[in-house]
Design a protein around this motif. Structure first.
Motif, mmCIF file in Angstrom:
data_model
loop_
_atom_site.group_PDB
_atom_site.id
_atom_site.type_symbol
_atom_site.label_atom_id
_atom_site.label_comp_id
_atom_site.label_asym_id
_atom_site.label_seq_id
_atom_site.Cartn_x
_atom_site.Cartn_y
_atom_site.Cartn_z
ATOM 1 N N THR A 110 0.968 -1.181 0.167
ATOM 2 C CA THR A 110 -0.187 0.070 0.065
ATOM 3 C C THR A 110 0.833 1.225 0.047
ATOM 4 O OG1 THR A 110 -1.778 -1.203 1.137
ATOM 5 C CG2 THR A 110 -1.939 1.302 1.297
ATOM 6 N N GLN A 111 2.001 1.133 0.788
ATOM 7 C CA GLN A 111 2.760 2.369 0.858
ATOM 8 C C GLN A 111 3.458 2.692 -0.620
ATOM 9 O OE1 GLN A 111 5.612 2.101 4.157
ATOM 10 N NE2 GLN A 111 6.864 3.699 3.387
ATOM 11 N N TYR A 112 4.049 1.712 -1.098
ATOM 12 C CA TYR A 112 4.817 1.889 -2.420
ATOM 13 C C TYR A 112 4.110 1.629 -3.661
ATOM 14 C CZ TYR A 112 8.933 2.616 0.554
ATOM 15 O OH TYR A 112 10.045 2.926 1.365
ATOM 16 N N LEU A 113 2.829 1.121 -3.746
ATOM 17 C CA LEU A 113 2.443 0.620 -5.057
ATOM 18 C C LEU A 113 0.979 1.264 -5.260
ATOM 19 C CD1 LEU A 113 3.180 -3.258 -4.737
ATOM 20 C CD2 LEU A 113 4.212 -1.426 -6.303
ATOM 21 N N SER A 114 0.775 2.541 -4.761
ATOM 22 C CA SER A 114 -0.451 3.158 -4.849
ATOM 23 C C SER A 114 0.171 4.263 -5.764
ATOM 24 C CB SER A 114 -1.007 3.913 -3.788
ATOM 25 O OG SER A 114 -1.190 2.863 -2.670
ATOM 26 N N GLY A 115 -0.845 4.804 -6.614
ATOM 27 C CA GLY A 115 -0.573 5.959 -7.516
ATOM 28 C C GLY A 115 -1.236 7.579 -6.753
ATOM 29 N N ARG A 116 -0.599 8.342 -7.436
ATOM 30 C CA ARG A 116 -1.216 9.853 -6.725
ATOM 31 C C ARG A 116 -1.450 10.677 -8.021
ATOM 32 N NH1 ARG A 116 5.019 10.843 -4.171
ATOM 33 N NH2 ARG A 116 6.326 10.968 -6.403
ATOM 34 N N PRO A 117 -2.682 10.557 -8.419
ATOM 35 C CA PRO A 117 -3.337 11.338 -9.303
ATOM 36 C C PRO A 117 -3.390 12.866 -9.008
ATOM 37 C CG PRO A 117 -4.806 9.918 -8.423
ATOM 38 C CD PRO A 117 -3.813 9.466 -7.851
ATOM 39 N N HIS A 118 -2.853 13.980 -9.545
ATOM 40 C CA HIS A 118 -3.066 15.328 -9.153
ATOM 41 C C HIS A 118 -3.940 16.008 -9.998
ATOM 42 C CE1 HIS A 118 1.169 14.131 -8.089
ATOM 43 N NE2 HIS A 118 0.750 14.255 -6.543
ATOM 44 N N SER A 119 -4.196 15.410 -11.131
ATOM 45 C CA SER A 119 -4.634 16.213 -12.214
ATOM 46 C C SER A 119 -5.520 15.088 -13.309
ATOM 47 C CB SER A 119 -3.893 17.424 -12.914
ATOM 48 O OG SER A 119 -2.898 16.693 -13.402
ATOM 49 N N PHE A 120 -6.188 14.279 -12.714
ATOM 50 C CA PHE A 120 -6.624 13.309 -13.576
ATOM 51 C C PHE A 120 -7.626 13.674 -14.432
ATOM 52 C CE2 PHE A 120 -9.388 9.349 -14.554
ATOM 53 C CZ PHE A 120 -8.397 8.360 -14.832
ATOM 54 N N GLY A 121 -8.570 14.540 -14.070
ATOM 55 C CA GLY A 121 -9.608 14.789 -14.711
ATOM 56 C C GLY A 121 -10.817 14.024 -15.132
ATOM 57 N N THR A 122 -11.682 14.193 -16.066
ATOM 58 C CA THR A 122 -12.802 13.662 -16.540
ATOM 59 C C THR A 122 -13.369 14.099 -17.775
ATOM 60 O OG1 THR A 122 -15.106 12.510 -15.862
ATOM 61 C CG2 THR A 122 -14.588 14.774 -15.075
ATOM 62 N N ASN A 123 -14.085 13.290 -18.509
ATOM 63 C CA ASN A 123 -14.941 13.805 -19.495
ATOM 64 C C ASN A 123 -15.959 14.612 -18.969
ATOM 65 O OD1 ASN A 123 -17.554 13.113 -21.648
ATOM 66 N ND2 ASN A 123 -15.487 13.691 -22.836
ATOM 67 N N LEU A 124 -16.498 15.773 -19.759
ATOM 68 C CA LEU A 124 -17.401 16.696 -19.270
ATOM 69 C C LEU A 124 -18.548 16.889 -20.574
ATOM 70 C CD1 LEU A 124 -15.069 18.828 -17.371
ATOM 71 C CD2 LEU A 124 -16.635 17.407 -16.172
ATOM 72 N N PRO A 125 -19.586 17.107 -19.775
ATOM 73 C CA PRO A 125 -20.629 17.560 -20.946
ATOM 74 C C PRO A 125 -20.612 19.087 -21.216
ATOM 75 C CG PRO A 125 -21.689 17.219 -18.954
ATOM 76 C CD PRO A 125 -20.304 16.613 -18.815
ATOM 77 N N PHE A 126 -20.789 19.644 -22.265
ATOM 78 C CA PHE A 126 -21.264 21.148 -22.492
ATOM 79 C C PHE A 126 -22.083 21.642 -21.792
ATOM 80 C CE2 PHE A 126 -18.415 20.287 -26.198
ATOM 81 C CZ PHE A 126 -17.468 21.229 -26.088
ATOM 82 N N GLY A 127 -23.404 20.846 -21.856
ATOM 83 C CA GLY A 127 -24.545 21.574 -21.451
ATOM 84 C C GLY A 127 -25.620 21.361 -22.546
ATOM 85 N N ASP A 128 -26.600 21.996 -22.785
ATOM 86 C CA ASP A 128 -27.882 22.074 -23.476
ATOM 87 C C ASP A 128 -28.038 23.290 -24.419
ATOM 88 O OD1 ASP A 128 -28.418 19.876 -22.146
ATOM 89 O OD2 ASP A 128 -29.827 20.812 -20.735
ATOM 90 N N LEU A 129 -28.255 22.800 -25.581
ATOM 91 C CA LEU A 129 -28.632 23.787 -26.759
ATOM 92 C C LEU A 129 -30.106 23.887 -26.473
ATOM 93 C CD1 LEU A 129 -28.452 25.518 -29.352
ATOM 94 C CD2 LEU A 129 -28.796 23.418 -30.811
ATOM 95 N N LYS A 130 -30.672 25.157 -26.196
ATOM 96 C CA LYS A 130 -32.190 24.849 -26.189
ATOM 97 C C LYS A 130 -33.031 25.790 -27.254
ATOM 98 C CE LYS A 130 -32.633 23.773 -21.749
ATOM 99 N NZ LYS A 130 -33.582 22.777 -21.420
ATOM 100 N N ILE A 131 -33.900 25.351 -27.722
ATOM 101 C CA ILE A 131 -34.730 26.096 -28.977
ATOM 102 C C ILE A 131 -36.172 26.333 -28.264
ATOM 103 C CG2 ILE A 131 -35.452 26.074 -31.207
ATOM 104 C CD1 ILE A 131 -33.472 23.703 -31.762
ATOM 105 N N LYS A 132 -36.228 27.545 -28.141
ATOM 106 C CA LYS A 132 -37.721 28.036 -27.631
ATOM 107 C C LYS A 132 -38.647 28.394 -28.688
ATOM 108 C CE LYS A 132 -35.797 29.335 -23.165
ATOM 109 N NZ LYS A 132 -35.773 30.547 -22.217
#
Length: 802
Positions: A110-132
């Protein structure tokens, strides 16, 4: 609150259904269709071109279109992701395990074989186009929302105030845009406002006929950084008046409007802004009908390779959500829904992963519901089953090209994984672990309990070899596959160590994702050579050996791999008659856990098979039964898809069908997206996951045709509910497409057409004596031994049974 929302949806559904023409049934079987707009993301229908993705709600007063782009990621490259361990410390940790000091080994590991992600991130959605839409959209009748998966077109039609409104949505790969065409059958009937409801902090501007937004995809929960992005939305109307406000476009008095959308990021694309502008410009210089025709031709060239028919019923005439609900409520058999679900999986893969896609399909394909990215497990690439399942359908489902983005991603992963291999293990070659992103993260996860899986990269890389076995593409094997496979094998050869207690070559310490075991009442995750490691090492070395033989290279390295194969430990049967999950016969800490990585040897691989290893196959079936019947089994969509695959290989038609039905009943939604249900894996609500939408159709294909035993077998796991049917274009190893028709469970005719030169073996069906066998239309009497017919076919040759 959730119940109130559901009630509201039911009432709205009743309104639209009763307002619609009762004759509004659907004769196009390869479509999902509805008689009301979607009220939530899981009811919307997906479109995609391998890069852009959108979810169409089909609203009448306000239309919502959820926008996605596969490279919209937060995070950034991280040079400090690994904790340096090296060979010396790794040796000390291993010695603790060899000495039986499990607790101390887990502590130091556990001490030596763990990673340490600092800026892993993720895929994200933009949001919505709205047509009124303006006035005149009340009192809707004859509403229909339909996704035609054969042509990849979504349509929305309805009448309101005496006007017939129609919308079409296409996401074109050839022209690389999302296109919306709105029409009305009366002049001056289209009044609408086009705006945005974004989830990302963006600069939004509108000018002339262009709505634009830009910004950076920041998501501090998962570290610093993120891609920069731009979105351009072009609006055209020959007969309407277009004007701009600060952040929206207004169309007045139109009867046709065309909206052209492109979204771009700077991920490996520094000229993304210019590219976005040029893409819009090129698309708007073409007519809508021209883009539509090119889009249909492009999509059908892939989609129409395969057909499937499993029976029909009156249910085929019902809207998709109604027949889905009937299945959930009554368990009624609906063969048409199963064949639709199979082809829907192919549609989704075509939509999510094309040869020119910049990235492979992630946890949600190319779509994003803004839920997965907010979970601790994020919307990323999980290499301990999810990403692999995304592509299980590609080969057998005749969509080989859809695999290509995964292979490009593997090249990048292998490049970054070389640093991890050396820094963590002191080994050459490359490795990757449980989770990965677009930023070269190949280190272990931050917790060894789920993240210490050094053979995950080998698992993903095995898709290179499976692609070859189906296509026989030697240029691909030489130039794309073998370099990656060889460096993966090079890592494993250096990484493994001989166990002084028994002489076996061992991996570890590592985990059986994401499970744990008990020793003396205490729970541990790390051990030497969990069964999945043994299986994956065998696959990696065996495929590399075979590839080197085919390419006639690396004879010395091949011999060393052959020697290593002989020293791997066997797959073991435990005292309870099941396949051991670890090298030692440990007690399972969580018998109800969703993972079953120790059964990889059964599927997708075939180190365990009914023919070659019957005792192991029997133990594997006991393992599946135990897991399915464990109290409070932590079942999710991909684990259920696994069970269908296992039972298909075990030729247990009843259980395969039962679990296939269970997947649709328990783990799908109105738009037939598969989902991880709320209450499991920290999910508070249903969250879409792409994996089972691909893995379950792959299992369906395995129920109808198999080739892993070294011969082609027709209808190996045919349930009685599919007693009459046919398929066309399913693929088998060696390079061939198979067409098959059956009645009352008996083969009527079959055709095997070679796509490459190969010697095939075919298991003769029980009624073979009643079938005429021909090769290229001429009578054929090949060599038959123990019911297996052998036949050499050149590319384009065909063998028929009729």
């Amino acid at each position: 609150m959730k119940d109130i929302f559901r009630l509201g949806f039911v009432l709205l559904t009743l309104f639209f259904t009763t307002s619609c023409n009762k004759e509004n049934t659907n004769t196009h079987k390869l479509s999902l269709w509805y008689q009301q707009p979607a009220q939530e993301w899981m009811q919307a229908t997906p479109v995609g071109n391998g890069r852009l993705g959108a979810m169409i709600y089909g609203g009448t007063e306000t239309e919502t279109i959820a926008l996605n782009e596969v490279t919209l990621w937060s995070g950034q490259y991280d040079e400090e992701q690994e904790i340096p361990c090296g060979k010396e410390m790794l040796g000390k940790i291993r010695q603790l395990f060899f000495d039986g000091k499990i607790e101390e080994g887990n502590q130091l590991g556990t001490q030596y074989l763990s990673g340490r992600p600092h800026s892993f991130g993720t895929n994200l959605p933009f949001g919505d186009l709205k047509i009124k839409f303006g006035n005149g959209h009340a009192g809707v009748t004859d509403y229909k929302r339909e996704l035609d998966i054969e042509k990849s077109i979504t349509t929305v039609t309805y009448n309101a105030s005496g006007v017939l409104y129609k919308r079409e949505y296409i996401c074109s790969n050839p022209d690389d845009v999302l296109l919306i065409k709105l029409t009305a059958d009366k002049k001056n009937a289209l009044d609408l406002e086009i705006g945005l409801d974004l989830l990302r902090e963006s600069a939004v501007s509108a000018s002339g006929n262009l709505l634009s937004f830009s910004g950076q995809a920041l998501f501090p929960n998962l570290g610093a950084g993120g891609v920069f992005y731009i979105g351009n939305i072009h609006v055209a109307s020959e007969d309407g008046n277009i004007s701009a406000t600060d952040n929206a476009l207004i169309v007045k008095n139109g009867n046709e409007v065309i909206i052209t959308i492109d979204l771009r990021t700077d991920y490996k694309s520094p000229a993304y802004k210019t590219l976005c502008e040029q893409t819009i410009l090129k698309a708007t210089q073409k007519t809508y009908e021209e883009i539509k025709a090119n889009h249909i031709n492009d999509h059908t060239n892939l989609f129409n390779r395969t057909e499937m028919y499993l029976g029909e019923s009156e249910l085929d005439k019902l809207p998709t959500d109604i027949r889905w609900k009937k299945l959930k409520d009554t368990g009624i058999d609906d063969p048409g829904l199963f064949s639709l679900f199979f082809q829907y999986g192919r549609y989704l893969l075509i939509s999510a992963s094309r040869e020119n896609s910049p990235l492979p399909a992630h946890l949600q394909g190319i779509w994003n519901d803004n839920l997965a990215c907010n979970m601790p497990w994020t919307c990323d690439y999980h290499l301990d089953i999810n990403t692999e399942q995304n592509y299980w359908l590609a080969n057998i489902g005749n969509l080989h090209e859809c695999h290509i983005p995964l292979f490009s991603y593997l090249e990048d992963l292998a490049h970054h994984g070389e640093k991890t291999a050396m820094k963590v293990y002191g080994s050459p070659g490359w490795t990757a672990h449980t989770v990965a992103n677009i930023w070269g993260y190949t280190a272990p996860g931050q917790s060894v309990t789920w993240g210490m899986f050094p053979t995950a990269g080998a698992w993903l890389a095995s898709h290179l070899w499976s692609h070859y076995t189906y296509t026989q593409d030697k240029e691909f094997l030489k130039n794309k596959a073998y370099p990656i496979l060889k460096k993966s094998a090079l890592f494993l050869m250096d990484y493994m160590v001989e166990d002084p207690n028994n002489g076996f070559l061992m991996t570890g310490p590592s985990i059986s994702p994401e499970n744990s075991f008990k020793v003396n009442g205490r729970e541990y995750a790390l051990s030497m050579t969990p069964t999945c490691d043994r299986v994956l090492v065998y696959e990696a070395l065996e495929s590399c050996i075979e590839a080197s033989k085919i390419l006639n290279i690396d004879a010395e390295f091949r011999r060393s791999m052959e020697a290593a194969l002989a020293k791997l430990p066997p797959i073991k049967i435990g005292k309870d008659g099941t396949i051991q999950e670890w090298f030692e016969d440990y007690e399972l800490a969580h018998p109800n856990h969703r993972h079953s990585s120790h059964l990889l040897a059964l599927y997708p691989y075939y180190q365990i098979s009914l023919d070659k290893t019957p005792e192991l196959a029997k133990a594997a079936e006991r393992s599946v039964y135990r897991q399915l019947n464990s109290e409070n089994w932590e079942d999710v969509e991909w684990s259920r898809a696994n069970m269908i695959c296992f039972y298909a290989r075990l030729k247990n038609a009843e259980e395969a069908y039962k679990n296939m039905k269970g997947l649709l009943i328990e783990f799908s939604r109105e738009n037939l997206f598969t989902m991880a249900p709320g209450g499991i894996a920290m999910a508070e609500s249903d969250i879409f996951e792409f994996d089972a939408n691909e893995a379950a159709p792959a299992a369906m294909a395995e129920m109808l045709i198999q080739s892993h035993e070294g011969y082609i077998e027709f209808l190996p796991t045919l349930p009685k509910e599919w007693n009459n049917g046919y398929f066309k274009g399913l693929c088998v190893r060696g390079g061939a497409e198979v067409d098959l028709k059956w009645s009352n469970g008996i083969v009527e005719n079959a055709k095997i057409k070679a796509t490459s030169d190969h010697s095939f073996s075919v298991k003769l069906p029980p009624n073979a004596a009643n079938l005429k066998i021909t090769k290229n239309g001429q009578a054929f009497e090949g060599e038959t031994k123990e019911g297996i017919l052998s036949c050499t076919l050149n590319k384009g040759d065909y063998l028929e049974f009729k």
